[in-house]
Scaffold this motif. Structure first.
Motif, short mmCIF file in Angstrom:
data_model
loop_
_atom_site.label_atom_id
_atom_site.label_comp_id
_atom_site.label_asym_id
_atom_site.label_seq_id
_atom_site.Cartn_x
_atom_site.Cartn_y
_atom_site.Cartn_z
N ALA A 1 0.83 -1.20 0.00
CA ALA A 1 0.00 0.00 0.00
C ALA A 1 0.86 1.26 0.00
CB ALA A 1 -0.93 -0.01 1.22
N ALA A 2 1.92 1.27 0.80
CA ALA A 2 2.81 2.44 0.87
C ALA A 2 3.49 2.69 -0.47
CB ALA A 2 3.84 2.23 1.97
N GLY A 3 3.95 1.63 -1.12
CA GLY A 3 4.61 1.80 -2.41
C GLY A 3 3.67 2.32 -3.48
N LEU B 1 -5.03 2.08 -7.08
CA LEU B 1 -4.42 0.79 -6.77
C LEU B 1 -4.02 0.70 -5.31
CD1 LEU B 1 -2.25 0.36 -10.00
CD2 LEU B 1 -4.17 -1.08 -9.32
N ALA B 2 -3.65 1.83 -4.70
CA ALA B 2 -3.23 1.81 -3.30
C ALA B 2 -4.35 1.42 -2.35
CB ALA B 2 -2.67 3.18 -2.91
N ALA B 3 -5.61 1.52 -2.80
CA ALA B 3 -6.73 1.16 -1.93
C ALA B 3 -6.91 -0.35 -1.81
CB ALA B 3 -8.02 1.79 -2.46
N PHE B 4 -6.41 -1.11 -2.76
CA PHE B 4 -6.65 -2.56 -2.77
C PHE B 4 -6.08 -3.28 -1.55
CE2 PHE B 4 -8.19 -1.57 -6.78
CZ PHE B 4 -8.60 -2.67 -7.51
N PRO B 5 -4.86 -2.97 -1.08
CA PRO B 5 -4.32 -3.72 0.06
C PRO B 5 -4.98 -3.39 1.39
CG PRO B 5 -2.56 -2.63 -1.19
CD PRO B 5 -3.86 -2.05 -1.64
N LEU B 6 -5.89 -2.42 1.43
CA LEU B 6 -6.51 -2.06 2.71
C LEU B 6 -7.32 -3.21 3.29
CD1 LEU B 6 -7.62 1.63 1.98
CD2 LEU B 6 -5.50 0.79 3.06
N VAL B 7 -7.95 -4.01 2.42
CA VAL B 7 -8.71 -5.16 2.91
C VAL B 7 -7.79 -6.21 3.52
CG1 VAL B 7 -10.25 -7.06 2.26
CG2 VAL B 7 -10.64 -4.77 1.34
N PRO B 8 -6.71 -6.67 2.84
CA PRO B 8 -5.79 -7.60 3.50
C PRO B 8 -5.21 -7.05 4.81
CG PRO B 8 -5.34 -7.54 1.16
CD PRO B 8 -6.35 -6.46 1.43
N ILE B 9 -4.90 -5.74 4.84
CA ILE B 9 -4.36 -5.15 6.06
C ILE B 9 -5.37 -5.26 7.20
CG2 ILE B 9 -3.68 -2.96 7.14
CD1 ILE B 9 -2.43 -2.19 4.42
N ALA B 10 -6.64 -4.98 6.92
CA ALA B 10 -7.67 -5.07 7.95
C ALA B 10 -7.88 -6.51 8.41
CB ALA B 10 -8.98 -4.48 7.42
N VAL B 11 -7.96 -7.43 7.45
CA VAL B 11 -8.20 -8.84 7.79
C VAL B 11 -7.05 -9.40 8.64
CG1 VAL B 11 -8.33 -11.17 6.80
CG2 VAL B 11 -9.67 -9.30 5.81
#
Length: 378
Positions: A78-80, A162-172
């Motif tokens: 997400a940061a990248g 694209l940076a919004a996509f990893p927010l779900v894995p981070i939350a899970v």
């Protein structure tokens, strides 16, 4: 099965960013007047730290499990992805490549490790086939979002999306909502005297590592070369995304058929066909300039390479000594990333000096040699 599907889903989200930003980084760099060699450097940076630290990460997952590496990796992805939105400069693409490549390596080593422990050992080919189907979906969605997003909203906005996509894995993962078996629950304690060299000396594993590196090099060269070639022949970003998406659509098709195919052919003959098909596709690419023809050849390449990854991972899990699965995955990833560093740098320099035709045909020659190598493993 619910756990397996949920793991595949969050992996798909992270891989969308990995696949999409590889296209976005290439096209944004070209938009900023970067040379093919500079694009090659950026693509190589995706693989630099994974090459150096994948083995250590594999050993870490053998020791502590999967959750922490997957969480930290998702945060790095997400940061990248958000960095080019915050810092709109060619220089921003260098840390973007490093963060996304390293983060996905951390996530993927742990995810591939745990896949082999869901269900019974005989379920592994199916687990890896379903996971590969997920990668086909994300490999299609990521480049399509990048291509159409760039044409519609611009390069910078596409990175933000694209940076919004990893927010779900981070939350899970941060809330510990994904419960998986501990990968080393029944493994013997690690031997302090063990070495990576032991795995490289293992005859069957060594063959798997070589085949895996060649197949990954073909996959990576396609992702590296098509944006450059497409830009040079005047294709739009969305057309380039469609060519890349055709490849991923083909991997989805072949992986859906793979269970039936694998009942008739064993792993090494399938890998031989995979490498030979990839060689033929790279031979054809520079002879074509229409997007529809390039999509057809990309589809052919996807059929060839799409069948390889589930077979490679199943062979690796079956051959590796007990308690060293994560380490073996790390060795494979290091070798794969070594290839992904040297190939874009070498062929990026070659493309800058001589054009893209020698790049495609040199790759075809390398894959032809790989097909002959795999054929002897039958």
């Amino acid at each position: 099965m619910r756990t397996l599907y949920f793991l595949i889903f969050i992996t798909l989200l992270n891989h969308c960013v990995f696949a999409g930003t590889r296209v976005s980084v290439s096209l944004y760099a070209i938009h900023l007047q970067a040379t093919p060699f500079t694009v090659g450097v950026l693509m190589a940076l995706y693989a630099l730290l994974p090459m150096l630290f994948a083995v250590s990460m594999g050993r870490l997952t053998d020791r502590i499990g999967w959750r922490a590496p997957m969480l930290v990796g998702s945060v790095a992805i997400a940061a990248g992805a958000i960095l080019p939105f915050l810092w709109q400069n060619l220089l921003a693409l260098y840390p973007t490549s490093v963060l996304i490549g390293s983060g996905f390596m951390m996530y993927q080593v742990a995810a591939q490790h745990i896949l082999g422990y869901i269900g019974r050992p005989e379920d592994r080919p199916m687990n890896f086939s379903l996971s590969a189907l997920g990668f086909s979906v994300s490999g299609f969605i990521g480049p399509m979002i990048a291509g159409f997003g760039i044409d519609a909203f611009g390069h910078v906005a596409t990175f933000a999306a694209l940076a919004a996509f990893p927010l779900v894995p981070i939350a899970v993962l941060g809330l510990n909502k994904l419960h998986l078996p501990r990968p080393h629950a029944h493994a013997p304690p690690p031997d302090p005297g063990r070495s990576v060299v032991d795995l490289l000396r293992h005859r069957e594993l060594r063959h798997v590592f070589v085949a895996s590196a060649l197949l990954a090099a073909a996959w990576d060269m396609f992702t590296f070369a098509i944006p450059i070639y497409g830009s040079r022949i005047g294709l739009s970003a969305s057309s380039i995304g469609l060519v890349l998406g055709s490849f991923s659509a083909a991997t989805f098709v072949i992986r859906g058929l793979l269970p039936a195919i694998s009942r008739r052919l064993t792993a090494w003959p399938l890998l031989t066909v995979s490498l030979a098909t990839a060689a033929a596709a790279f031979l054809l690419f520079p002879l074509l300039e229409r997007a529809t023809f390039l999509m057809a050849v990309a589809f052919l390449l996807g059929l060839g390479l799409g069948m390889s990854q589930p077979m490679v991972m199943s062979l690796l899990h079956n051959a590796v000594p007990p308690g060293r699965v994560g380490e073996a995955i790390g060795v494979r990833m290091s070798l794969v990333n070594m290839s992904q560093i040297t190939m874009p740098l070498l062929f990026g320099a070659l493309g800058t000096v001589l054009g893209m035709v020698p790049v495609f045909w040199a790759t075809a020659l390398l894959l032809s040699a790989g097909s002959l190598y795999a054929r002897r493993r039958r």
